[in-house]
Design an enzyme around this catalytic site. Structure first.
Site, PDB file in Angstrom:
ATOM      1  N   GLU A  32      -9.593  -1.782   5.385  1.00  0.00           N
ATOM      2  CA  GLU A  32     -10.248  -1.502   6.653  1.00  0.00           C
ATOM      3  C   GLU A  32     -11.495  -2.372   6.805  1.00  0.00           C
ATOM      4  OE1 GLU A  32      -8.602   0.148   8.663  1.00  0.00           O
ATOM      5  OE2 GLU A  32      -8.263   2.254   8.155  1.00  0.00           O
ATOM      6  N   ASP A  92       0.811  -1.218   0.000  1.00  0.00           N
ATOM      7  CA  ASP A  92       0.000   0.000   0.000  1.00  0.00           C
ATOM      8  C   ASP A  92       0.844   1.266   0.000  1.00  0.00           C
ATOM      9  OD1 ASP A  92       0.955  -0.388   2.586  1.00  0.00           O
ATOM     10  OD2 ASP A  92      -1.002  -0.747   3.463  1.00  0.00           O
ATOM     11  N   HIS A  94      -7.059  -4.778  10.116  1.00  0.00           N
ATOM     12  CA  HIS A  94      -6.832  -4.533   8.692  1.00  0.00           C
ATOM     13  C   HIS A  94      -5.548  -5.193   8.203  1.00  0.00           C
ATOM     14  CE1 HIS A  94      -4.767  -0.385   9.523  1.00  0.00           C
ATOM     15  NE2 HIS A  94      -3.823  -1.228   9.176  1.00  0.00           N
ATOM     16  N   ASN A 125      -7.268  -2.844  14.202  1.00  0.00           N
ATOM     17  CA  ASN A 125      -8.662  -3.172  13.906  1.00  0.00           C
ATOM     18  C   ASN A 125      -8.771  -4.372  12.961  1.00  0.00           C
ATOM     19  OD1 ASN A 125      -7.834  -2.122  11.475  1.00  0.00           O
ATOM     20  ND2 ASN A 125      -9.267  -0.394  11.442  1.00  0.00           N
TER      21      ASN A 125
END
Ligand code: GLP
Length: 240
Positions: free
Chosen positions: A142, A67, A137, A135
């Site tokens: 996400e 990313d 990811h 979280n």
């Protein structure tokens, strides 16, 4: 899913570097997917050491990063391109033209399409290394209503912006979007390798290993991957 729990984060990093080195020893033109963040840094240091010692050769290796932040050019100090140069590429004998990081500048949709095409043209990813967000990811995928498939532009959640603010002068400077391989891109890699260390990852790791397979914890998709290795330290594994 193979899960290994180590006494220290350093040992988990050593195991990650060992698996990456093995992939390169097995195939000298291996295509390796790479992450940023604090999780892979010690493994990168170990890989650089093995390269310097002459144990592994990166000259024919190709890499694809997961990313990049939207709006940051490769020479921005917080860009993931810059991070990769500093933490790995500048310390190994890889050909820079064989290192790929998605572009955060210009037409996001076109960049995303070009990235998927480049991965396909390289013959697909042999080993995808990654960390995990607090979280759950992976890359910058996400929690969402559905698993993403291909590389695309993603709006970051407030919790990710807050978690990554430590790398910027303030939370206000953290980009609000990123371009990331999709969960599908990651799942198409022939082998996958996830490292998680520290108590702040214990909840995400619990979801990854024991929770439901759900796009609200994107990493849980890895439970369906035929060759997935998860490397943890005792703190990250504390809720298992
Ligand atoms: C970032 C990256 C992820 C990474 C995660 C965890 O948001 N896009 O690829 O896994 O954060 O980062 P860290 O390893 O610093 O905890």
């Amino acid at each position: 899913m193979q899960i290994h729990i180590y006494k220290t984060p350093e040992l988990a990093a050593k195991a990650a570097a060992t698996l990456i080195a093995a992939a390169i020893l097995a195939k000298n033109d291996a295509v390796i997917g790479l992450p940023t963040g604090s999780s892979p840094v010690a493994a990168y240091r170990e890989l650089a050491r093995m390269n310097k010692e002459g144990v592994i050769d990166f000259s024919r290796v190709t890499t694809f990063n997961l990313d990049e932040y939207i709006g940051l050019a490769g020479d921005h100090p917080q860009s993931y391109r810059h991070f990769m140069d500093e933490n790995l590429f500048d310390h190994i004998n890889i050909a820079k033209e064989n290192t790929h990081v998605p572009s955060g500048i210009g037409d996001g949709a076109a960049n995303a399409r070009a990235y998927e095409e480049a991965i396909a043209a390289a013959g697909g990813i042999d080993l995808q290394f990654m960390g995990i967000g607090r979280n759950g990811h992976i890359g910058f995928n996400e929690p969402a209503a559905a698993f993403s498939d291909q590389t695309g532009v993603i709006t970051l959640t407030p919790s990710t912006i807050e978690a990554n603010a430590r790398f910027f002068a303030s939370a206000g400077e953290v980009p609000r979007a990123a371009i990331s391989m999709g969960v599908g891109t990651i799942m198409r890699a022939r082998r996958t390798l996830l490292i998680a260390t520290g108590a702040d990852k214990a909840g995400a790791v619990y979801g990854l290993v024991r929770g439901a397979i759900t796009p609200s914890l994107p990493a849980s998709a890895l439970r369906l991957h035929p060759h997935c290795v998860v490397l943890l330290d005792e703190d990250a594994a504390s809720r298992l």
